[in-house]
Design a protein around this motif. Structure first.
Motif, PDB file in Angstrom:
ATOM      1  N   ASP A  79     -17.799  -8.808  -4.658  1.00  0.00           N
ATOM      2  CA  ASP A  79     -18.427  -8.462  -5.922  1.00  0.00           C
ATOM      3  C   ASP A  79     -19.859  -7.981  -5.768  1.00  0.00           C
ATOM      4  OD1 ASP A  79     -19.398 -10.888  -5.111  1.00  0.00           O
ATOM      5  OD2 ASP A  79     -19.437 -11.786  -7.109  1.00  0.00           O
ATOM      6  N   THR A  80     -20.345  -7.821  -4.531  1.00  0.00           N
ATOM      7  CA  THR A  80     -21.705  -7.343  -4.302  1.00  0.00           C
ATOM      8  C   THR A  80     -21.820  -5.869  -4.664  1.00  0.00           C
ATOM      9  OG1 THR A  80     -22.101  -8.940  -2.536  1.00  0.00           O
ATOM     10  CG2 THR A  80     -23.504  -6.989  -2.580  1.00  0.00           C
ATOM     11  N   VAL A  81     -22.885  -5.523  -5.370  1.00  0.00           N
ATOM     12  CA  VAL A  81     -23.127  -4.141  -5.768  1.00  0.00           C
ATOM     13  C   VAL A  81     -24.267  -3.570  -4.926  1.00  0.00           C
ATOM     14  CG1 VAL A  81     -23.787  -2.606  -7.654  1.00  0.00           C
ATOM     15  CG2 VAL A  81     -22.346  -4.595  -8.124  1.00  0.00           C
ATOM     16  N   LEU A  82     -24.023  -2.450  -4.291  1.00  0.00           N
ATOM     17  CA  LEU A  82     -25.074  -1.736  -3.584  1.00  0.00           C
ATOM     18  C   LEU A  82     -25.924  -0.971  -4.595  1.00  0.00           C
ATOM     19  CD1 LEU A  82     -26.435  -0.480  -1.034  1.00  0.00           C
ATOM     20  CD2 LEU A  82     -24.683   1.315  -1.161  1.00  0.00           C
ATOM     21  N   VAL A  83     -27.236  -1.122  -4.514  1.00  0.00           N
ATOM     22  CA  VAL A  83     -28.163  -0.332  -5.332  1.00  0.00           C
ATOM     23  C   VAL A  83     -28.998   0.497  -4.366  1.00  0.00           C
ATOM     24  CG1 VAL A  83     -29.977  -0.356  -7.068  1.00  0.00           C
ATOM     25  CG2 VAL A  83     -28.214  -2.149  -7.090  1.00  0.00           C
ATOM     26  N   GLY A 107     -25.775 -12.696 -12.629  1.00  0.00           N
ATOM     27  CA  GLY A 107     -24.902 -13.394 -11.705  1.00  0.00           C
ATOM     28  C   GLY A 107     -24.121 -12.489 -10.781  1.00  0.00           C
ATOM     29  N   THR A 108     -24.496 -11.210 -10.706  1.00  0.00           N
ATOM     30  CA  THR A 108     -23.827 -10.256  -9.819  1.00  0.00           C
ATOM     31  C   THR A 108     -24.709  -9.980  -8.615  1.00  0.00           C
ATOM     32  OG1 THR A 108     -22.709  -9.194 -11.691  1.00  0.00           O
ATOM     33  CG2 THR A 108     -22.841  -7.934  -9.640  1.00  0.00           C
ATOM     34  N   PRO A 109     -24.301 -10.353  -7.402  1.00  0.00           N
ATOM     35  CA  PRO A 109     -25.150 -10.111  -6.226  1.00  0.00           C
ATOM     36  C   PRO A 109     -25.356  -8.625  -5.979  1.00  0.00           C
ATOM     37  CG  PRO A 109     -22.961 -10.867  -5.569  1.00  0.00           C
ATOM     38  CD  PRO A 109     -23.031 -11.015  -7.055  1.00  0.00           C
ATOM     39  N   ALA A 110     -26.561  -8.275  -5.543  1.00  0.00           N
ATOM     40  CA  ALA A 110     -26.898  -6.865  -5.328  1.00  0.00           C
ATOM     41  C   ALA A 110     -27.632  -6.699  -4.011  1.00  0.00           C
ATOM     42  CB  ALA A 110     -27.756  -6.347  -6.477  1.00  0.00           C
ATOM     43  N   HIS A 111     -27.375  -5.577  -3.332  1.00  0.00           N
ATOM     44  CA  HIS A 111     -28.111  -5.187  -2.130  1.00  0.00           C
ATOM     45  C   HIS A 111     -28.939  -3.958  -2.477  1.00  0.00           C
ATOM     46  CE1 HIS A 111     -25.171  -7.142   0.996  1.00  0.00           C
ATOM     47  NE2 HIS A 111     -25.930  -8.016   0.375  1.00  0.00           N
ATOM     48  N   LEU A 112     -30.259  -4.082  -2.356  1.00  0.00           N
ATOM     49  CA  LEU A 112     -31.170  -2.971  -2.615  1.00  0.00           C
ATOM     50  C   LEU A 112     -31.445  -2.256  -1.298  1.00  0.00           C
ATOM     51  CD1 LEU A 112     -32.958  -1.590  -4.796  1.00  0.00           C
ATOM     52  CD2 LEU A 112     -34.792  -3.137  -4.083  1.00  0.00           C
ATOM     53  N   ALA A 129     -21.134   0.661  -6.057  1.00  0.00           N
ATOM     54  CA  ALA A 129     -22.462   1.139  -5.668  1.00  0.00           C
ATOM     55  C   ALA A 129     -23.112   1.855  -6.843  1.00  0.00           C
ATOM     56  CB  ALA A 129     -22.371   2.082  -4.467  1.00  0.00           C
ATOM     57  N   LEU A 130     -24.406   1.628  -7.007  1.00  0.00           N
ATOM     58  CA  LEU A 130     -25.210   2.318  -8.005  1.00  0.00           C
ATOM     59  C   LEU A 130     -26.297   3.099  -7.276  1.00  0.00           C
ATOM     60  CD1 LEU A 130     -25.667  -0.588 -10.596  1.00  0.00           C
ATOM     61  CD2 LEU A 130     -23.925   1.203 -10.601  1.00  0.00           C
ATOM     62  N   PHE A 131     -26.439   4.376  -7.605  1.00  0.00           N
ATOM     63  CA  PHE A 131     -27.408   5.242  -6.952  1.00  0.00           C
ATOM     64  C   PHE A 131     -28.478   5.643  -7.968  1.00  0.00           C
ATOM     65  CE2 PHE A 131     -23.446   5.673  -4.679  1.00  0.00           C
ATOM     66  CZ  PHE A 131     -23.826   5.655  -3.345  1.00  0.00           C
ATOM     67  N   LEU A 162     -14.226   2.956  -3.263  1.00  0.00           N
ATOM     68  CA  LEU A 162     -15.562   2.799  -3.849  1.00  0.00           C
ATOM     69  C   LEU A 162     -15.572   3.204  -5.324  1.00  0.00           C
ATOM     70  CD1 LEU A 162     -18.611   2.206  -3.316  1.00  0.00           C
ATOM     71  CD2 LEU A 162     -18.877   4.678  -2.930  1.00  0.00           C
ATOM     72  N   ARG A 163     -16.181   2.347  -6.166  1.00  0.00           N
ATOM     73  CA  ARG A 163     -16.506   2.684  -7.549  1.00  0.00           C
ATOM     74  C   ARG A 163     -18.025   2.820  -7.623  1.00  0.00           C
ATOM     75  NH1 ARG A 163     -12.861   0.855 -11.292  1.00  0.00           N
ATOM     76  NH2 ARG A 163     -13.983   2.251 -12.728  1.00  0.00           N
ATOM     77  N   TYR A 164     -18.511   3.819  -8.312  1.00  0.00           N
ATOM     78  CA  TYR A 164     -19.939   4.114  -8.245  1.00  0.00           C
ATOM     79  C   TYR A 164     -20.461   4.645  -9.570  1.00  0.00           C
ATOM     80  CZ  TYR A 164     -19.135   9.100  -8.488  1.00  0.00           C
ATOM     81  OH  TYR A 164     -18.779  10.348  -8.947  1.00  0.00           O
ATOM     82  N   ALA A 165     -21.780   4.728  -9.679  1.00  0.00           N
ATOM     83  CA  ALA A 165     -22.445   5.403 -10.798  1.00  0.00           C
ATOM     84  C   ALA A 165     -23.764   5.956 -10.290  1.00  0.00           C
ATOM     85  CB  ALA A 165     -22.666   4.448 -11.959  1.00  0.00           C
ATOM     86  N   VAL A 166     -24.248   7.010 -10.945  1.00  0.00           N
ATOM     87  CA  VAL A 166     -25.481   7.682 -10.533  1.00  0.00           C
ATOM     88  C   VAL A 166     -26.453   7.734 -11.704  1.00  0.00           C
ATOM     89  CG1 VAL A 166     -26.502   9.850  -9.736  1.00  0.00           C
ATOM     90  CG2 VAL A 166     -24.304   9.088  -8.793  1.00  0.00           C
ATOM     91  N   LEU A 167     -27.674   7.271 -11.461  1.00  0.00           N
ATOM     92  CA  LEU A 167     -28.787   7.474 -12.387  1.00  0.00           C
ATOM     93  C   LEU A 167     -29.641   8.578 -11.780  1.00  0.00           C
ATOM     94  CD1 LEU A 167     -30.361   6.550 -14.925  1.00  0.00           C
ATOM     95  CD2 LEU A 167     -31.636   4.996 -13.442  1.00  0.00           C
ATOM     96  N   ALA A 168     -29.604   9.747 -12.395  1.00  0.00           N
ATOM     97  CA  ALA A 168     -30.271  10.926 -11.850  1.00  0.00           C
ATOM     98  C   ALA A 168     -31.560  11.181 -12.626  1.00  0.00           C
ATOM     99  CB  ALA A 168     -29.351  12.142 -11.925  1.00  0.00           C
ATOM    100  N   LEU A 169     -32.677  11.242 -11.910  1.00  0.00           N
ATOM    101  CA  LEU A 169     -33.983  11.470 -12.524  1.00  0.00           C
ATOM    102  C   LEU A 169     -34.415  12.905 -12.276  1.00  0.00           C
ATOM    103  CD1 LEU A 169     -35.761   8.239 -11.206  1.00  0.00           C
ATOM    104  CD2 LEU A 169     -34.266   8.485 -13.196  1.00  0.00           C
TER     105      LEU A 169
END
Length: 537
Positions: A79-83, A107-112, A129-131, A162-169
């Motif tokens: 359940d770890t989410v890559l950021v 409560g969701t573990p994350a790796h930055l 993963a979140l980008f 992999l399930r993912y999402a992108v925050l694009a600036l």
């Protein structure tokens, strides 16, 4: 002139700091350089302070620029989410840190992780993963991400799990707005990764787009109480009408609401959204105050206005405990505002009111959901509702001469209703609606509108699917599959596809059918042309 790489920038920074420290030592050791006279003890104190500052500063720089050690596949929990972040000025890093903090709080573990430290093999270790990535200049990636672009984006990768999402600036004044975020999104899709939700694009730190990202984080974690990073500036709209639309349904109750503004009705377009600031029910606040022995009528100041403690608490997150001796004002100042909720607008300004269609949700203990409970049950008619309009240009209707296929389920019919109203106002008749719900007898929302539009020729075709009725198509994606040949024909005629409704179940199901019937290449082409758009939640 800027250094060409982060490593070079780090070296330059440390060199400058070292020179400053040496200058401080010379200041103490060679007094004749600046003024005559023997060395003073105070100069040694200053020199020592400079050396300490140098050591501390270099340590801080090294810590900030450290690379996170690679995590083995066995060390990454399911359940770890890559950021992952790619930042030019530091803003993307800041948002990635906030994202990881929000996940951890839920409560969701994350790796930055810096994108520069990521490759295809390491990425394949994660399931989610979140980008958070920025674009600089005319579509360029940030400098720290150049190695990733050269060594990873140019290579194949196996990302089917992999399930993912992108925050694009980005900056919309540039022609290639958010180009790197879009390039990354396309690469992930091409190599088998599936989006958790659609890419969120942010123009110049737009707070509304960032709140939309936070909205998706709350859905991702299943924690609807994640606080906003910045509170929307609401207006007080009036709840003018509320009506139950599906009495007797086996599904949750669905309500139609009409709201009016405090003054002139503002303008909005079909496809736009509202952000609503929910409130606790009065009974909930009263019970909390009684449990903690606090005076509901105590006067507190909120946004330069005096109000009662009970009224102020209605829009705050209520903690389980209160610090002993904390006064009413200190309590209010310490409590975070309730997070906003987003809803599709079901009407146009020409209707004279803003219409919403909401399903009243329930928590695991059976109590009404925070926002839906407030809007559908607790708020009295005539009550002020904290509301803010938000433009959603990605879901505005296409030109009148473009055929339009509308696909949705449940309360997603709200956004589709507004699009159909806009199409009718444009004089566009080539409209096809595919809609799914539970029971035809109870859950065909806005049936009167749909029947009238079909009779008048504004709806060329309607396909319905009801999951709890016997026989027929059980879900809207099944109805879409059954209409495969007409779907292909409409797409050949230049049709656009707009999807509105559930992120889980419906949206991926519809996407899978589109790829099955049209092919992956065709679906990706529709996305790039802006002919396949989604507003899913």
């Amino acid at each position: 002139m800027r250094s060409s790489t982060p490593r070079a920038a780090l070296g330059n920074t440390l060199a400058l700091a070292l020179l400053a420290a040496l200058a401080a030592v010379l200041f103490a050791w060679q007094p004749g350089i600046w003024w005559p006279g023997p060395p003073r003890p105070s100069r040694w104190i200053w020199a020592g302070a400079a050396l300490v500052a140098y050591v501390g500063f270099t340590g801080w720089i090294l810590w900030r620029t450290r690379r996170v050690p690679p995590a083995s596949a066995s060390a990454i929990e399911a359940d770890t989410v890559l950021v992952a972040h790619a930042s030019q000025t530091g803003f993307a890093l800041q948002l990635a840190q906030r994202t990881a903090q929000s996940l951890e709080q839920a409560g969701t573990p994350a790796h930055l992780l810096d994108l520069a430290a990521l490759d295809g093999a390491r990425l394949a270790h994660y399931r989610r993963a979140l980008f958070v990535v920025s674009t600089t200049g005319e579509g360029d990636p940030p400098e720290p991400a150049l190695g990733f672009v050269r060594n990873v984006l140019a290579q194949p990768a196996a990302l089917d799990d992999l399930r993912y999402a992108v925050l694009a600036l980005g900056d919309a004044t540039y022609a290639r707005f958010c180009a790197f975020g879009r390039q990354l999104d396309a690469w992930l899709r091409t190599h088998g990764a599936r989006p958790l939700f659609d890419r969120v694009e942010v123009d110049n730190a737009d707070e509304a787009a960032l709140r939309h990202w936070q909205h998706h984080l709350s859905l991702l974690t299943g924690n609807a109480d994640l606080g906003d990073w910045s509170v929307p500036r609401y207006q007080a709209w009036i709840l003018a009408e509320r009506a139950l639309r599906n009495p007797g349904s086996v599904g949750g109750p669905v309500y139609h609401l009409a709201l009016t503004p405090p003054q002139t009705l503002p303008d909005w377009q079909a496809g736009d959204l509202v952000e609503v600031g929910p409130r606790h029910a009065a009974a909930t606040v009263a019970a909390w105050l009684q449990a903690h022995g606090l005076d509901a009528d105590a006067v507190v100041r909120v946004e330069d206005q005096d109000t009662s403690l009970a009224r102020a608490l209605a829009s705050r997150q209520l903690p389980d405990s209160v610090e002993a001796g904390a006064g009413p004002q200190a309590l209010i100042d310490a409590l975070a505002p309730l997070p906003h909720r987003e809803y599709s607008i079901a009407s146009l300004p020409s209707d004279g009111a803003l219409h919403l269609l909401l399903r009243r949700m329930h928590r695991p203990d059976g109590s009404p959901g925070l926002a839906s409970g407030w809007l559908c049950e607790h708020a009295p008619i005539g009550a002020p509702i904290a509301l803010r309009l938000r433009a959603n240009p990605n879901f505005h209707p296409p030109a009148a001469d473009v055929p339009l296929i509308l696909v949705g389920n449940g309360t997603g019919i709200a956004g589709l209703r507004a699009l159909l109203k806009a199409r009718i106002a444009q004089g566009a008749r080539r409209n096809w609606l595919l809609f799914g719900e539970r029971q035809r007898a109870h859950d065909l929302h806005y049936r009167e509108d749909l029947a009238a539009w079909q009779d008048a020729g504004w709806l060329e075709r309607v396909d319905l699917a009801f999951s709890r009725d016997p026989g027929g198509h059980h879900y809207v994606q099944d109805a879409l599959r059954a209409a495969g040949e007409p779907l292909q024909a409409w797409v050949r005629d230049g049709a656009a596809l707009y999807v509105c409704g559930s992120l889980e179940g419906m949206a991926p199901g519809v996407d899978a059918v589109l790829r099955e019937v049209l092919g992956d290449a065709s679906v990706e082409s529709l996305r790039l042309q802006g002919r396949y758009r989604r507003d899913v939640y």
